[in-house]
Design a protein around this motif. Structure first.
Motif, short mmCIF file in Angstrom:
data_model
loop_
_atom_site.label_atom_id
_atom_site.label_comp_id
_atom_site.label_asym_id
_atom_site.label_seq_id
_atom_site.Cartn_x
_atom_site.Cartn_y
_atom_site.Cartn_z
N GLN A 13 30.96 40.16 51.70
CA GLN A 13 32.11 39.27 51.85
C GLN A 13 31.62 37.83 51.88
O GLN A 13 30.64 37.49 52.54
CB GLN A 13 32.89 39.58 53.13
CG GLN A 13 34.13 38.71 53.31
CD GLN A 13 34.87 39.00 54.60
OE1 GLN A 13 34.41 39.78 55.43
NE2 GLN A 13 36.01 38.36 54.78
N TYR B 7 33.17 33.43 50.98
CA TYR B 7 34.29 32.61 50.53
C TYR B 7 33.78 31.29 49.99
O TYR B 7 32.68 30.83 50.31
CB TYR B 7 35.34 32.41 51.63
CG TYR B 7 34.94 31.49 52.77
CD1 TYR B 7 34.46 32.01 53.97
CD2 TYR B 7 35.07 30.10 52.66
CE1 TYR B 7 34.11 31.19 55.02
CE2 TYR B 7 34.73 29.27 53.72
CZ TYR B 7 34.26 29.81 54.89
OH TYR B 7 33.92 28.99 55.93
N MET C 154 36.35 36.35 49.18
CA MET C 154 35.93 37.29 48.16
C MET C 154 35.26 38.49 48.81
O MET C 154 34.58 38.37 49.83
CB MET C 154 34.91 36.66 47.20
CG MET C 154 35.42 35.55 46.34
SD MET C 154 34.11 34.97 45.21
CE MET C 154 35.01 33.72 44.32
N ILE D 190 32.82 41.41 47.22
CA ILE D 190 32.11 41.86 46.03
C ILE D 190 31.52 43.23 46.31
O ILE D 190 30.89 43.46 47.34
CB ILE D 190 30.98 40.88 45.66
CG1 ILE D 190 31.55 39.47 45.43
CG2 ILE D 190 30.25 41.35 44.41
CD1 ILE D 190 30.48 38.43 45.23
#
Length: 264
Positions: A42, A44, A75, A77
């Motif tokens: 995670q 950002y 985000m 991923i």
């Protein structure tokens, strides 16, 4: 607003739109991740543009298909190999000011605890804040989402002088039901009275809040041993619901009293 000059007055001139992932999509995403045993990360994007003082006008344009990031962007991923995630992380760091958050812990007010073969999704902090806002921090808890044999109709009690708090709590409970499927039925019942809520409906909302206070850490458990097969359920007897005739009569009265009708 990027390329705001393309908006048309009295059509979409005053409207803005931001892409936000549906929380049901987030749940499905986590299920796939844990079942496939994929690595994830995670992060950002930090963007100073919106937080700086500008002394000049700023114009921007882009070619079709190019996305410009102007907001904080969370985000997650995931991939079936950690090296691919690392390569993408390196590339993003070169392009944007990134903050790496590591494994998913908190996103969109959802708390995530990960174990070697499972995820646990819950909203304890969200519930605590909601209980505090309702002034129920020191109240007794309820053992069920609804009181035994409760019957809620559109006519019980008196109309609330100010329905704002009722609607706020119901909206918050709808959001909480993302991880608390045990309150979904009760929340569905009170959500039917958003237009003309009464004191009896507000009492039911407070009862639900007392229940979630006593079940603060309840949530969803996603195991890697689960199946990706999709199952769905529906209420086959909706037409025979006990409130259908009551609602029809109630809305007919509102049309007579206030001059408008509501379709349901």
């Amino acid at each position: 607003m990027a390329k705001g000059y393309s908006k048309k007055y009295e059509v979409d001139y005053e409207k803005t739109f931001a892409y936000v992932a549906r929380l049901t999509t987030v749940r499905c995403f986590l299920v796939v991740v844990v079942i496939r045993q994929w690595s994830f990360l995670q992060l950002y994007v930090k963007n100073e543009f919106l937080h700086d003082t500008l002394s000049e006008e700023v114009y921007m344009t882009s070619s079709p298909g190019i996305v410009i990031l102007l907001l904080y962007v969370d985000m997650i991923i995931t991939r079936n190999d950690a090296s691919g995630i690392s390569d993408l992380q390196t590339y993003l760091n070169q392009q944007f000011d990134m903050k790496i958050l590591g494994p998913i812990r908190y996103i969109l007010r959802l708390e995530v605890s990960d174990f070697p073969d499972s995820f646990y999704l819950f909203q304890a902090k969200y519930v605590f804040d909601l209980i505090s806002r309702a002034g129920l921090t020191y109240c007794q808890v309820a053992s069920t989402p609804l009181a035994y044999n409760v019957r809620v109709t559109p006519h019980d009690g008196f109309l609330l002088d100010d329905s704002t708090l009722f609607r706020q709590f119901v909206g918050s409970l709808i959001y909480l039901a993302i991880t608390r499927l045990d309150i979904a039925h009760a929340v569905h019942i009170v959500s039917q009275f958003m237009v003309f809520p009464r004191t009896s409906h507000y009492s039911v909302v407070l009862h639900i809040l007392r229940y979630v206070k006593g079940t603060l850490l309840h949530g969803l458990h996603f195991s890697s041993h689960s199946s990706l097969a999709l199952s769905s359920y529906s209420d086959a007897n909706w037409a025979g619901g006990p409130y259908r005739s009551s609602f029809s009569h109630f809305f007919a009265q509102q049309k007579a009293n206030f001059g408008f009708s509501i379709k349901c």
